[in-house]
Design a protein around this motif. Sequence first.
Motif, mmCIF file in Angstrom:
data_model
loop_
_atom_site.group_PDB
_atom_site.id
_atom_site.type_symbol
_atom_site.label_atom_id
_atom_site.label_comp_id
_atom_site.label_asym_id
_atom_site.label_seq_id
_atom_site.Cartn_x
_atom_site.Cartn_y
_atom_site.Cartn_z
ATOM 1 N N PHE A 1 -3.329 -2.347 1.695
ATOM 2 C CA PHE A 1 -3.783 -1.308 2.621
ATOM 3 C C PHE A 1 -4.127 -0.073 1.788
ATOM 4 O O PHE A 1 -3.262 0.486 1.113
ATOM 5 C CB PHE A 1 -2.688 -0.980 3.625
ATOM 6 C CG PHE A 1 -2.522 -1.983 4.725
ATOM 7 C CD1 PHE A 1 -2.600 -3.357 4.465
ATOM 8 C CD2 PHE A 1 -2.282 -1.595 6.030
ATOM 9 C CE1 PHE A 1 -2.457 -4.292 5.463
ATOM 10 C CE2 PHE A 1 -2.130 -2.526 7.051
ATOM 11 C CZ PHE A 1 -2.214 -3.869 6.780
ATOM 12 N N ILE A 2 -5.358 0.354 1.862
ATOM 13 C CA ILE A 2 -5.805 1.463 1.007
ATOM 14 C C ILE A 2 -6.245 2.682 1.806
ATOM 15 O O ILE A 2 -6.419 3.767 1.259
ATOM 16 C CB ILE A 2 -6.959 1.003 0.079
ATOM 17 C CG1 ILE A 2 -8.139 0.490 0.911
ATOM 18 C CG2 ILE A 2 -6.463 -0.063 -0.887
ATOM 19 C CD1 ILE A 2 -9.350 0.123 0.066
ATOM 20 N N HIS A 3 -6.448 2.520 3.121
ATOM 21 C CA HIS A 3 -6.918 3.641 3.936
ATOM 22 C C HIS A 3 -5.733 4.402 4.517
ATOM 23 O O HIS A 3 -4.789 3.829 5.031
ATOM 24 C CB HIS A 3 -7.786 3.131 5.095
ATOM 25 C CG HIS A 3 -8.952 2.299 4.636
ATOM 26 N ND1 HIS A 3 -10.089 2.858 4.061
ATOM 27 C CD2 HIS A 3 -9.155 0.950 4.646
ATOM 28 C CE1 HIS A 3 -10.941 1.894 3.760
ATOM 29 N NE2 HIS A 3 -10.388 0.728 4.096
ATOM 30 N N ARG A 4 -5.818 5.755 4.424
ATOM 31 C CA ARG A 4 -4.788 6.585 5.042
ATOM 32 C C ARG A 4 -4.901 6.430 6.549
ATOM 33 O O ARG A 4 -5.915 6.765 7.150
ATOM 34 C CB ARG A 4 -4.980 8.044 4.613
ATOM 35 C CG ARG A 4 -3.954 9.002 5.174
ATOM 36 C CD ARG A 4 -2.587 8.780 4.600
ATOM 37 N NE ARG A 4 -2.573 8.873 3.126
ATOM 38 C CZ ARG A 4 -1.480 8.800 2.390
ATOM 39 N NH1 ARG A 4 -0.320 8.588 2.985
ATOM 40 N NH2 ARG A 4 -1.542 8.881 1.087
ATOM 41 N N GLY B 1 0.832 -1.196 0.000
ATOM 42 C CA GLY B 1 0.000 0.000 0.000
ATOM 43 C C GLY B 1 0.864 1.243 0.000
ATOM 44 O O GLY B 1 2.079 1.191 0.226
ATOM 45 N N ASP B 2 0.232 2.385 -0.264
ATOM 46 C CA ASP B 2 0.961 3.655 -0.301
ATOM 47 C C ASP B 2 1.529 3.997 1.074
ATOM 48 O O ASP B 2 1.028 3.512 2.106
ATOM 49 C CB ASP B 2 0.021 4.778 -0.757
ATOM 50 C CG ASP B 2 -0.424 4.601 -2.210
ATOM 51 O OD1 ASP B 2 0.325 3.948 -2.965
ATOM 52 O OD2 ASP B 2 -1.500 5.102 -2.562
ATOM 53 N N THR C 1 -0.310 4.276 5.012
ATOM 54 C CA THR C 1 -1.510 3.440 5.160
ATOM 55 C C THR C 1 -1.405 2.481 6.354
ATOM 56 O O THR C 1 -2.298 1.656 6.557
ATOM 57 C CB THR C 1 -1.780 2.643 3.874
ATOM 58 O OG1 THR C 1 -0.591 1.937 3.489
ATOM 59 C CG2 THR C 1 -2.205 3.579 2.742
#
Length: 402
Positions: free
Chosen positions: A397-400, A272-273, A276
Amino acid sequence: MGSGYFGNQEDNSTPKNPQAKGLLGAGWRPLNRQLDWGFLWHLLFNDSKELTQKGLDLASDIADAMGRNEYTWWANILNVFSENTRYEVDEFWNYITPEPPTPDYRYKDVLWVDAPVIQFVSRNSIPIDYVLNRLQEITIFKILDLVERPDMITQYYLDRHFYYPVDRFVNWERLDIINTVYAFWSKQQVWLEIENLDRGRRRYTLMAKELAPLINKATYNLAVMLSGYQSRVGQIHSQFPIRSFPEDIQGFTDTVQQAILDQNQLAVLVNGDPGTGKTAWTQAVAKEILAPLGYVIFILDHDAVENFVPPSYLERICIIINEADNLAKNRALDAAQNNNKTEHILSLLDGTLYQSVIDESGIQAKQKLVILMTCNTTERLDPAVLRKGRVDLTHEFIHRFV
């Protein structure tokens, strides 16, 4: 086991050698060999010829000492207590009495360390050996704290056995050692051997039929960070509890937890970014799930990955590798041609690196291994990492989060 070998009366006579005098001054006492009827019966039935011969030799020596015609009767009696006759008596006594117990070197479970552990500074490599030796030192001394006072502490020096009264024992560092010290715990069937080394260091060696239960207790809740000269041994810290993560990550965590319970080896990759919560999640899993199950946590940085081999005496190990996409790069790319980290990570996932040759000595625990890896993107990873059978579970993982 050892108390029967200690005489009831302490011999406070001072040996001629000043070092032995130092032993007595430090609280050590001569260990007097005691008659053991079971041992004597064993000699009588299994070595009667030798026992008879030695008995006759001793009687002959005493008769010679007392039968000198050129001396008076009282001089002959004194001759019985001469150094030569006493030597013969001591030799016969040592034959009919068992030697003080010593370690059974057939024990396969052996754990040792040279303490205190010294760090050798080098600009070319991070001190992995130092940190792993430090972990071994901590493990051994925690085991010694767990087993508490031994039943027996002995030392052999200048042809004499000494013992240290266990009720006066404080700690191992304060124990005066000239030769080699042995300690024994009858309940746990554990031996400790302490040898003097140079520069004030000592070698501590634990020997037992089974050390694994004690090692598991001693290493409970331990974590090791291998990151350059920031490396340390301590406890895992997590800033965020698992239940503070988004619901999809909590559901994935439940799946990971069940797999940890079901499998001996598990590899998990989350991507993920940045921001995250990937690294925070690995720390939370290590603290809330793995540490309570007895896993020792190893957090490896880029340099440590290339040189790390899991210690064979640990039964449960978790390895955390962050930014795996910068380590296990696609070997087809030019940037990864001089990178050995990809092969090392693959061997960790396969278990081939450290299981291909089994050491005949020391502890070979049947290990359970969990590897937690994070990456920003799977696109830069070598395809072999994602091959079925190497990574068991993945999640994006996509949620900040952070």
